[in-house]
Design a protein around this motif. Structure first.
Motif, PDB file in Angstrom:
ATOM      1  N   LYS A  54       0.852  -1.186   0.000  1.00  0.00           N
ATOM      2  CA  LYS A  54       0.000   0.000   0.000  1.00  0.00           C
ATOM      3  C   LYS A  54       0.887   1.234   0.000  1.00  0.00           C
ATOM      4  CE  LYS A  54      -3.878  -2.149   2.373  1.00  0.00           C
ATOM      5  NZ  LYS A  54      -4.757  -2.352   1.296  1.00  0.00           N
ATOM      6  N   PRO A  55       1.226   1.744  -1.197  1.00  0.00           N
ATOM      7  CA  PRO A  55       2.046   2.952  -1.243  1.00  0.00           C
ATOM      8  C   PRO A  55       1.266   4.135  -0.687  1.00  0.00           C
ATOM      9  CG  PRO A  55       1.271   2.399  -3.433  1.00  0.00           C
ATOM     10  CD  PRO A  55       0.829   1.290  -2.518  1.00  0.00           C
ATOM     11  N   ASN A  56       1.990   5.114  -0.162  1.00  0.00           N
ATOM     12  CA  ASN A  56       1.277   6.254   0.397  1.00  0.00           C
ATOM     13  C   ASN A  56       0.582   7.031  -0.722  1.00  0.00           C
ATOM     14  OD1 ASN A  56       2.809   8.637  -0.457  1.00  0.00           O
ATOM     15  ND2 ASN A  56       4.399   7.998   0.992  1.00  0.00           N
ATOM     16  N   TRP A  57      -0.483   7.689  -0.351  1.00  0.00           N
ATOM     17  CA  TRP A  57      -1.346   8.363  -1.333  1.00  0.00           C
ATOM     18  C   TRP A  57      -0.602   9.444  -2.101  1.00  0.00           C
ATOM     19  CZ3 TRP A  57      -2.157  13.546  -1.237  1.00  0.00           C
ATOM     20  CH2 TRP A  57      -1.820  14.215  -0.072  1.00  0.00           C
ATOM     21  N   PHE A  58       0.351  10.114  -1.448  1.00  0.00           N
ATOM     22  CA  PHE A  58       1.098  11.185  -2.115  1.00  0.00           C
ATOM     23  C   PHE A  58       1.890  10.635  -3.299  1.00  0.00           C
ATOM     24  CE2 PHE A  58       4.843  13.841  -2.722  1.00  0.00           C
ATOM     25  CZ  PHE A  58       4.266  15.095  -2.868  1.00  0.00           C
ATOM     26  N   LEU A  59       2.639   9.563  -3.061  1.00  0.00           N
ATOM     27  CA  LEU A  59       3.409   8.945  -4.149  1.00  0.00           C
ATOM     28  C   LEU A  59       2.498   8.463  -5.266  1.00  0.00           C
ATOM     29  CD1 LEU A  59       6.109   6.852  -2.263  1.00  0.00           C
ATOM     30  CD2 LEU A  59       6.435   8.947  -3.565  1.00  0.00           C
ATOM     31  N   LYS A  60       1.431   7.806  -4.878  1.00  0.00           N
ATOM     32  CA  LYS A  60       0.500   7.264  -5.869  1.00  0.00           C
ATOM     33  C   LYS A  60      -0.110   8.379  -6.714  1.00  0.00           C
ATOM     34  CE  LYS A  60      -3.362   4.105  -6.244  1.00  0.00           C
ATOM     35  NZ  LYS A  60      -4.196   3.146  -5.550  1.00  0.00           N
ATOM     36  N   THR A  61      -0.539   9.432  -6.064  1.00  0.00           N
ATOM     37  CA  THR A  61      -1.206  10.527  -6.749  1.00  0.00           C
ATOM     38  C   THR A  61      -0.267  11.320  -7.653  1.00  0.00           C
ATOM     39  OG1 THR A  61      -2.752  10.725  -4.908  1.00  0.00           O
ATOM     40  CG2 THR A  61      -2.626  12.587  -6.406  1.00  0.00           C
ATOM     41  N   PHE A  62       0.911  11.628  -7.153  1.00  0.00           N
ATOM     42  CA  PHE A  62       1.791  12.534  -7.880  1.00  0.00           C
ATOM     43  C   PHE A  62       2.891  11.854  -8.694  1.00  0.00           C
ATOM     44  CE2 PHE A  62      -0.054  15.141  -4.516  1.00  0.00           C
ATOM     45  CZ  PHE A  62      -0.597  16.162  -5.293  1.00  0.00           C
ATOM     46  N   SER A  84      11.206   1.346  -2.990  1.00  0.00           N
ATOM     47  CA  SER A  84       9.991   1.427  -2.183  1.00  0.00           C
ATOM     48  C   SER A  84      10.258   0.798  -0.809  1.00  0.00           C
ATOM     49  CB  SER A  84       8.864   0.675  -2.907  1.00  0.00           C
ATOM     50  OG  SER A  84       7.739   0.564  -2.089  1.00  0.00           O
ATOM     51  N   ASN A  85       9.742   1.412   0.241  1.00  0.00           N
ATOM     52  CA  ASN A  85       9.955   0.894   1.596  1.00  0.00           C
ATOM     53  C   ASN A  85       9.536  -0.558   1.740  1.00  0.00           C
ATOM     54  OD1 ASN A  85      11.075   3.254   2.564  1.00  0.00           O
ATOM     55  ND2 ASN A  85       9.126   4.076   3.275  1.00  0.00           N
ATOM     56  N   GLU A  86       8.448  -0.940   1.063  1.00  0.00           N
ATOM     57  CA  GLU A  86       7.958  -2.318   1.160  1.00  0.00           C
ATOM     58  C   GLU A  86       8.930  -3.321   0.546  1.00  0.00           C
ATOM     59  OE1 GLU A  86       4.282   0.324   0.900  1.00  0.00           O
ATOM     60  OE2 GLU A  86       6.144   0.172  -0.227  1.00  0.00           O
ATOM     61  N   PHE A  87       9.811  -2.849  -0.328  1.00  0.00           N
ATOM     62  CA  PHE A  87      10.735  -3.741  -1.028  1.00  0.00           C
ATOM     63  C   PHE A  87      12.169  -3.643  -0.523  1.00  0.00           C
ATOM     64  CE2 PHE A  87       7.890  -3.274  -5.049  1.00  0.00           C
ATOM     65  CZ  PHE A  87       6.972  -4.166  -4.510  1.00  0.00           C
ATOM     66  N   LYS A  88      12.392  -2.897   0.570  1.00  0.00           N
ATOM     67  CA  LYS A  88      13.737  -2.785   1.127  1.00  0.00           C
ATOM     68  C   LYS A  88      14.055  -4.026   1.956  1.00  0.00           C
ATOM     69  CE  LYS A  88      14.242   2.193   1.144  1.00  0.00           C
ATOM     70  NZ  LYS A  88      14.347   3.413   1.933  1.00  0.00           N
ATOM     71  N   ILE A  89      15.236  -4.554   1.740  1.00  0.00           N
ATOM     72  CA  ILE A  89      15.701  -5.730   2.475  1.00  0.00           C
ATOM     73  C   ILE A  89      16.806  -5.260   3.420  1.00  0.00           C
ATOM     74  CG2 ILE A  89      16.654  -8.063   2.296  1.00  0.00           C
ATOM     75  CD1 ILE A  89      13.923  -7.669   0.856  1.00  0.00           C
ATOM     76  N   THR A  90      16.606  -5.451   4.722  1.00  0.00           N
ATOM     77  CA  THR A  90      17.579  -4.959   5.694  1.00  0.00           C
ATOM     78  C   THR A  90      18.440  -6.073   6.279  1.00  0.00           C
ATOM     79  OG1 THR A  90      15.907  -5.080   7.429  1.00  0.00           O
ATOM     80  CG2 THR A  90      16.163  -2.957   6.311  1.00  0.00           C
ATOM     81  N   HIS A  91      18.068  -7.332   6.055  1.00  0.00           N
ATOM     82  CA  HIS A  91      18.872  -8.459   6.548  1.00  0.00           C
ATOM     83  C   HIS A  91      19.644  -9.076   5.376  1.00  0.00           C
ATOM     84  CE1 HIS A  91      15.320 -10.476   4.923  1.00  0.00           C
ATOM     85  NE2 HIS A  91      16.023 -11.598   4.916  1.00  0.00           N
ATOM     86  N   GLU A  92      20.503 -10.010   5.663  1.00  0.00           N
ATOM     87  CA  GLU A  92      21.281 -10.680   4.620  1.00  0.00           C
ATOM     88  C   GLU A  92      20.667 -12.056   4.353  1.00  0.00           C
ATOM     89  OE1 GLU A  92      23.976 -10.930   1.657  1.00  0.00           O
ATOM     90  OE2 GLU A  92      23.484  -9.170   2.845  1.00  0.00           O
ATOM     91  N   PRO A  93      19.892 -12.179   3.250  1.00  0.00           N
ATOM     92  CA  PRO A  93      19.246 -13.457   2.933  1.00  0.00           C
ATOM     93  C   PRO A  93      20.266 -14.523   2.523  1.00  0.00           C
ATOM     94  CG  PRO A  93      18.277 -11.639   1.688  1.00  0.00           C
ATOM     95  CD  PRO A  93      19.535 -11.128   2.311  1.00  0.00           C
TER      96      PRO A  93
END
Length: 150
Positions: A54-62, A84-93
């Motif tokens: 669920k991207p924030n409305w600002f990014l989606k709109t503009f 995108s924050n939802e796709f950031k990986i912070t650990h080492e897979p």
């Protein structure tokens, strides 16, 4: 333009993924190769209806329409695009696991064809055709494979 639905285009992407090793360094950006392999799975899982964002409305709109144009264009994606924050990986897979899982997802494009795409409306880009989904996924994979020199 290459296609993940086309067996030859799909094979080329798989062969490029197979060239990656756990120690290859990126030519730009901050991700490790293992993080990139896991990151690349996420947009595919969104297309397959296996992950919801669920991207924030600002990014989606503009920025939704302009971002869509960039991802479905035949030109390579810019190196400085934010993740995108939802796709950031912070650990080492685990490299081998992430590599095999990405290849399995990519193979589904030729194994199942356009029926593999389960959603019509991209969370950020809006309504997309099967061709647009294909182009966006191919361009995203190509971008990150070039990031790691393959």
């Amino acid at each position: 333009m290459q296609s993940l639905f086309d067996p030859n285009g799909n094979r080329i992407i798989i062969e490029r993924i197979d060239q990656l090793t756990p120690i290859v360094l990126s030519q730009w950006g901050k991700m490790t190769v293992s993080q990139m392999l896991l990151h690349c799975q996420m947009p595919i899982k969104v297309a397959f209806g296996e992950m919801e964002i669920k991207p924030n409305w600002f990014l989606k709109t503009f920025f939704g329409r302009s971002s869509k144009k960039m991802f479905i264009d035949s030109k390579p994606l810019r190196h400085d695009l934010p993740t995108s924050n939802e796709f950031k990986i912070t650990h080492e897979p685990d490299f081998d696991q992430a590599k095999e899982e990405l290849k399995a997802l990519v193979k589904q494009f030729t194994e199942k064809g356009p029926a593999v795409i389960k959603i019509e409306k991209h969370p950020l880009f809006g309504k997309m055709t099967m061709e647009e989904w294909d182009m966006a996924q191919y361009n995203h994979l190509d971008h990150h494979l070039r990031q790691f020199g393959v």
